[in-house]
Design a protein around this motif. Structure first.
Motif, PDB file in Angstrom:
ATOM      1  N   UNK A   1       0.850  -1.184   0.000  1.00 51.13           N
ATOM      2  CA  UNK A   1       0.000   0.000   0.000  1.00 51.13           C
ATOM      3  C   UNK A   1       0.884   1.232   0.000  1.00 51.13           C
ATOM      4  N   UNK A   2       0.395   2.310  -0.596  1.00 52.97           N
ATOM      5  CA  UNK A   2       1.155   3.554  -0.659  1.00 52.97           C
ATOM      6  C   UNK A   2       1.640   3.962   0.727  1.00 52.97           C
ATOM      7  N   UNK A   3       0.780   3.851   1.714  1.00 50.93           N
ATOM      8  CA  UNK A   3       1.091   4.328   3.062  1.00 50.93           C
ATOM      9  C   UNK A   3       2.238   3.553   3.697  1.00 50.93           C
ATOM     10  N   UNK A   4       2.369   2.276   3.366  1.00 53.85           N
ATOM     11  CA  UNK A   4       3.478   1.481   3.901  1.00 53.85           C
ATOM     12  C   UNK A   4       4.719   1.571   3.022  1.00 53.85           C
TER      13      UNK A   4
ATOM     14  N   UNK B   1      -3.558 -22.586   8.463  1.00 58.35           N
ATOM     15  CA  UNK B   1      -3.877 -24.015   8.410  1.00 58.35           C
ATOM     16  C   UNK B   1      -3.354 -24.701   7.152  1.00 58.35           C
ATOM     17  N   UNK B   2      -2.755 -23.927   6.220  1.00 61.56           N
ATOM     18  CA  UNK B   2      -2.456 -24.509   4.914  1.00 61.56           C
ATOM     19  C   UNK B   2      -1.053 -24.160   4.397  1.00 61.56           C
ATOM     20  N   UNK B   3      -0.045 -24.270   5.279  1.00 62.94           N
ATOM     21  CA  UNK B   3       1.364 -24.160   4.871  1.00 62.94           C
ATOM     22  C   UNK B   3       1.774 -22.789   4.363  1.00 62.94           C
ATOM     23  N   UNK B   4       0.990 -21.769   4.617  1.00 59.60           N
ATOM     24  CA  UNK B   4       1.355 -20.439   4.126  1.00 59.60           C
ATOM     25  C   UNK B   4       2.457 -19.865   5.015  1.00 59.60           C
ATOM     26  N   UNK B   5       3.550 -19.439   4.370  1.00 54.65           N
ATOM     27  CA  UNK B   5       4.704 -18.893   5.085  1.00 54.65           C
ATOM     28  C   UNK B   5       4.800 -17.374   4.962  1.00 54.65           C
ATOM     29  N   UNK B   6       4.106 -16.812   3.986  1.00 58.48           N
ATOM     30  CA  UNK B   6       4.158 -15.376   3.779  1.00 58.48           C
ATOM     31  C   UNK B   6       2.913 -14.889   3.065  1.00 58.48           C
ATOM     32  N   UNK B   7       2.626 -13.607   3.213  1.00 57.57           N
ATOM     33  CA  UNK B   7       1.447 -13.014   2.578  1.00 57.57           C
ATOM     34  C   UNK B   7       1.826 -11.664   1.984  1.00 57.57           C
ATOM     35  N   UNK B   8       1.367 -11.461   0.765  1.00 59.09           N
ATOM     36  CA  UNK B   8       1.523 -10.192   0.060  1.00 59.09           C
ATOM     37  C   UNK B   8       0.115  -9.656  -0.170  1.00 59.09           C
ATOM     38  N   UNK B   9      -0.318  -8.726   0.698  1.00 60.53           N
ATOM     39  CA  UNK B   9      -1.636  -8.110   0.541  1.00 60.53           C
ATOM     40  C   UNK B   9      -1.494  -6.939  -0.421  1.00 60.53           C
ATOM     41  N   UNK B  10      -1.997  -7.082  -1.635  1.00 70.48           N
ATOM     42  CA  UNK B  10      -1.892  -5.982  -2.587  1.00 70.48           C
ATOM     43  C   UNK B  10      -3.052  -5.024  -2.381  1.00 70.48           C
ATOM     44  N   UNK B  11      -2.720  -3.832  -1.921  1.00 72.00           N
ATOM     45  CA  UNK B  11      -3.708  -2.765  -1.776  1.00 72.00           C
ATOM     46  C   UNK B  11      -3.451  -1.759  -2.904  1.00 72.00           C
ATOM     47  N   UNK B  12      -3.443  -0.482  -2.600  1.00 68.97           N
ATOM     48  CA  UNK B  12      -3.301   0.530  -3.648  1.00 68.97           C
ATOM     49  C   UNK B  12      -1.948   1.209  -3.582  1.00 68.97           C
ATOM     50  N   UNK B  13      -1.314   1.314  -4.737  1.00 67.07           N
ATOM     51  CA  UNK B  13      -0.084   2.105  -4.825  1.00 67.07           C
ATOM     52  C   UNK B  13      -0.400   3.598  -4.878  1.00 67.07           C
ATOM     53  N   UNK B  14      -1.665   3.918  -5.141  1.00 63.18           N
ATOM     54  CA  UNK B  14      -2.069   5.320  -5.182  1.00 63.18           C
ATOM     55  C   UNK B  14      -2.340   5.810  -3.762  1.00 63.18           C
ATOM     56  N   UNK B  15      -2.152   7.084  -3.551  1.00 62.35           N
ATOM     57  CA  UNK B  15      -2.317   7.663  -2.225  1.00 62.35           C
ATOM     58  C   UNK B  15      -3.788   7.754  -1.849  1.00 62.35           C
TER      59      UNK B  15
END
Length: 608
Positions: free
Chosen positions: A172-175, A414-428
Motif C-alpha cells: 500500500x502507498x502508506x506502507x 492451516x495450509x502451509x502459508x509462510x508469507x502473505x503479500x496483501x496488494x492494496x493501492x499504490x495510489x495515495x
C-alpha cells in the motif's frame, strides 16, 4: 451462502479504562514512571546504527509525551544503573534470544530488556514495547495514539514475540513510501544500507519474469521456438499478451539457469529468486506444443511443465528459494508433482472474493480459491499468498472486506502459508487505507488469535474521537448489506454490480446521513477533518449511483472534488485518469445527463 458481519461498538472510555488498569498495583511490579517522574534511563549499544538510535530517540519522545517524564538515552559505556530499558546487544547481556524473525521483551530486577538478532527487528521490539505494554497505536504514517498516563505499573515482562507469517507485506502507498512499515513490523518492505526504499525485501526479482531471462527482443527473431506455440505454430509475441515460453525446450532452461546464476552472483544477499509467467489479460493456456500439452494435460495444470522447470532450478541453487506464480493457467496444483523443499509458490487469490472468507468458502469465487490452496498445501511447503484487498477499478469506493480478514488469516495458517503479500493501492489515499493497512499488518504478526473487531473498535475511538460510533455504524451497515445481498466482492467490481445491495440508493442515502451525524459529533477540527476524509468513499458512491438524482450527484461531486484535492488524491483507479481530468470528464457527463432524459451518469459511461 456466507455470513461474516462487522458488529463494531467503539468504547469512548477505552483510554480511561486503560489508564486505570496500568496504574493499578501488580505483584512484583515495575514502576516505569509516576507523577511525571521516572528512575529509568534508556541504554543502547555503543556502536548502534541509525535505526536503533533513531527508534530509541523516538521512544524517549513518546514516553515524555505519555508521562511528562524524561528518559535519557545513553550508550552501554555508561555505568550500569538499577533502572534501565536496555535495547539490543549491549554489554548488559542477553536475557532471552528469539528466532531470527522475532524479538524478546524481558526483565531482570527493575530493568527491562528489548532484544532481537538484528537492528530492524530490534526496532520492532522498541515500538512493540510501546504498543503491547503501554497502549500506543500507530494510526497512520503521521498520526500516533499515545495515551496520557500519570502512572505506569507493569508486571515484569517476560515474552518472546514471534510473527505468525515469516514474510509480511502490505503493498500500500502508506506502507511503501513512509517509515511506518517499521512500526507495523512489515519485513517485506524496507530500506537498504544506502537508505533506498526496497519494495520486496529479500527478493532478487519479484514476479512476471519470463522476459527478464528470455527477452523476445533478444531471442525471438532467431529462436521463435523458445516461445509458446499454438498447436504446432509459433505464437506471435505481443507485449503484455501471451508472453509465454516453451518450457519443454531444453535450450530455454539452459538460458534461464545461466542467467539466474549470474544474477545470484551479482546479488548474493538475496534469498528469493523468481521465474514466473508474464502478466496478461489474454487467455493463457500455456504452450501447446506436443510435449508441453501432454505434460499439462496429464497434471491438469500449466504446472505440468512449469513446476518441473522450477524444481530443476531449485536443485541447481539449493541455498536459495526459487519461486514462481500460481496464476492464470498455473493456478491449479499439479496432480502428481511435488515441489522441492526450496521452492516457493506465490498463489494468487484469483478468482477470490472479499465477500466471504476463504476459510468459509461461502461464495463460488472464494470456494474456488479455497480449493486451490488446499490442493497446494500437499504439493509445496513454502506458499506465499498474493491477495487483493481493494477495488482496483474504483479505489475510493466503499469496500467492506474488514469482516473476512481474520478468517482468511486462519485459513492461511492451516495450509502451509509462510508469507502473505496483501496488494492494496499504490495510489495515495484509497478507501480507509490506513486502517486496512494497520489491521492486515497486525494480523500477519499476531495471527488469527487476534480479535480484529476489538482492534478496529480501539482504532476508531482513538482516531475519530466522539465521532467513532458513527463511523462504526457506517462500517457495520456496509458489512451487513453486503452479506444480505449475497454478492461477490471483487477487485474489479463496477458500482452498478452492487446497486441493489450495499450500494443501493437507500443505503447510500443512509451512509450520508450517518456521516452528517459524525461531522456534528467531531469535537475539534482534527477529528472533523478525519471524518470528512472517511466520507469521501460515500460521496463517490453517490456520484456513481444508479439513479436520476442529478442534483444530489452534483452536490456530492462538488464536495468530493474539493475534499479529494485537500487530502491529496491523485487518481481514483489503478490505471485511470488523473483526478483533474476525471473531474472535468465527470462534470461534462453530468451536464449531458441533464439534457438527455435516459442518460444516467454511472460507471458504465465514465473513464475512471
Amino acid at each position: 451462502m456466507f455470513g461474516e458481519i462487522l458488529r463494531l461498538r467503539p468504547d469512548l472510555d477505552f483510554d480511561k479504562k486503560f489508564a486505570e488498569k496500568i496504574s493499578s498495583r501488580k505483584e512484583n511490579e515495575i514502576v516505569l514512571f509516576e507523577n511525571s517522574k521516572t528512575d529509568y534511563i534508556i541504554i543502547i549499544p555503543r556502536d548502534s546504527g541509525e535505526k536503533i538510535y533513531g527508534a530509541a530517540t523516538d521512544m524517549k519522545k513518546i514516553l515524555f509525551e505519555m508521562s511528562g517524564a524524561e528518559f535519557p538515552v545513553y550508550t552501554d559505556e555508561r555505568k550500569a544503573h538499577t533502572h534501565e530499558i536496555v535495547i539490543g546487544k549491549t554489554d548488559r547481556g542477553i536475557k532471552a534470544e528469539p528466532s531470527e524473525n522475532g524479538f524478546s521483551i524481558t526483565s531482570e530486577g527493575d530493568s527491562i530488556y528489548i532484544y532481537a538478532c538484528d537492528d530492524i527487528r530490534t526496532v520492532y521490539g522498541i515500538y512493540g514495547f510501546l504498543e503491547e505494554y503501554l497502549g500506543c497505536m500507530w494510526l497512520t504514517p503521521n498520526d500516533n495514539y499515545i495515551p496520557k498516563l500519570k502512572t505506569a505499573r507493569l508486571s515484569p515482562p517476560d515474552k518472546i514475540f514471534e510473527p505468525k507469517m515469516k514474510w509480511r507485506s502490505v503493498y500500500a502507498h502508506e506502507a511503501l513510501y513512509f517509515p511506518w512499515h517499521e512500526k507495523l513490523r512489515l519485513n517485506g518492505i524496507g530500506d537498504n544500507k544506502d537508505g533506498e526504499r526496497i519494495e520486496f525485501i529479500g527478493w532478487g526479482n519479484w514476479c512476471h519474469t519470463y522476459w527478464d531471462f528470455v527477452p523476445p527482443k533478444e531471442f525471438y527473431a532467431e529462436h521463435p521456438e523458445y516461445y509458446a506455440k499454438k498447436g504446432d505454430k509459433i505464437g506471435k509475441i505481443r507485449p503484455g499478451h501471451e508472453a509465454l515460453l516453451c518450457l519443454s525446450n531444453p535450450e530455454v532452461y539452459e538460458i534461464v539457469r545461466d542467467r539466474l546464476a549470474k544474477k545470484i552472483e551479482e546479488n548474493p544477499q538475496c534469498k528469493y529468486w523468481d521465474f514466473s509467467v508474464m502478466d496478461s489479460w489474454a487467455e493463457q493456456k500455456g504452450c501447446t506444443c506436443p510435449k508441453c500439452r501432454e505434460a499439462n494435460e496429464r497434471e491438469g495444470s500449466g504446472m505440468g511443465t512449469l513446476l518441473p522447470f522450477i524444481n530443476k532450478l531449485a536443485r541447481e541453487f539449493p541455498d536459495k528459494i526459487i519461486s514462481t506464480l500460481a496464476y492464470h493457467n498455473t493456478i491449479r496444483p499439479p496432480k502428481t508433482i511435488k515441489a522441492e523443499k526450496n521452492v516457493a509458490v506465490k498463489l494468487c487469490a484469483m478468482p477470490g472474493s472479499q465477500a466471504s472468507s476463504y476459510y468459509e468458502g461461502g461464495t463460488k469465487k472464494s470456494a474456488d480459491f479455497k480449493s486451490f490452496l488446499e490442493g497446494w498445501k500437499d504439493v509445496c511447503d513454502n506458499i506465499i499468498i498474493w491477495d487483493y484487498v481493494v477495488n482496483f477499478k474504483h479505489l475510493i469506493l466503499p469496500f467492506p472486506n474488514f469482516a473476512v480478514q481474520r478468517e482468511n488469516q486462519r485459513f492461511y495458517e492451516d495450509n502451509n502459508v509462510q508469507g502473505v503479500f496483501h496488494q492494496a493501492s499504490r495510489e495515495e489515499n484509497d478507501e480507509m487505507a490506513d486502517l486496512r493497512c494497520y489491521l492486515l499488518s497486525r494480523l500477519l504478526w499476531d495471527g488469527s488469535e487476534m480479535d480484529t473487531q476489538d482492534f478496529i473498535n480501539r482504532y476508531l475511538a482513538a482516531y475519530y474521537g466522539k465521532a467513532a460510533p458513527m463511523i462504526a455504524a457506517y462500517m457495520n451497515r456496509c458489512s451487513r448489506e453486503l452479506v444480505r445481498s449475497q454478492k461477490e466482492l471483487g477487485l474489479y467490481d463496477f458500482p452498478i454490480f452492487h446497486a441493489f445491495g450495499y450500494l443501493s440508493s437507500e443505503n447510500i442515502r443512509e451512509y450520508l446521513n450517518i456521516f452528517s451525524r459524525a461531522e456534528c459529533r467531531a469535537e475539534n477540527e482534527e477529528y472533523l477533518s478525519r471524518v470528512k476524509k472517511a466520507k469521501l468513499p460515500v460521496l463517490y458512491a453517490k456520484m456513481m449511483e444508479l439513479s436520476r438524482d442529478i442534483k444530489g450527484k452534483r452536490k456530492a461531486a462538488d464536495e468530493f472534488f474539493h475534499l479529494a484535492r485537500k487530502f491529496g488524491f491523485r487518481q481514483l483507479s489503478e490505471c485511470g485518469l488523473p483526478l483533474s481530468e476525471f473531474e472535468e470528464y465527470y462534470y461534462k457527463r453530468l451536464k449531458l445527463s441533464e439534457k438527455i432524459p435516459f442518460c444516467v451518469v454511472t460507471n458504465f459511461r465514465l473513464k475512471i
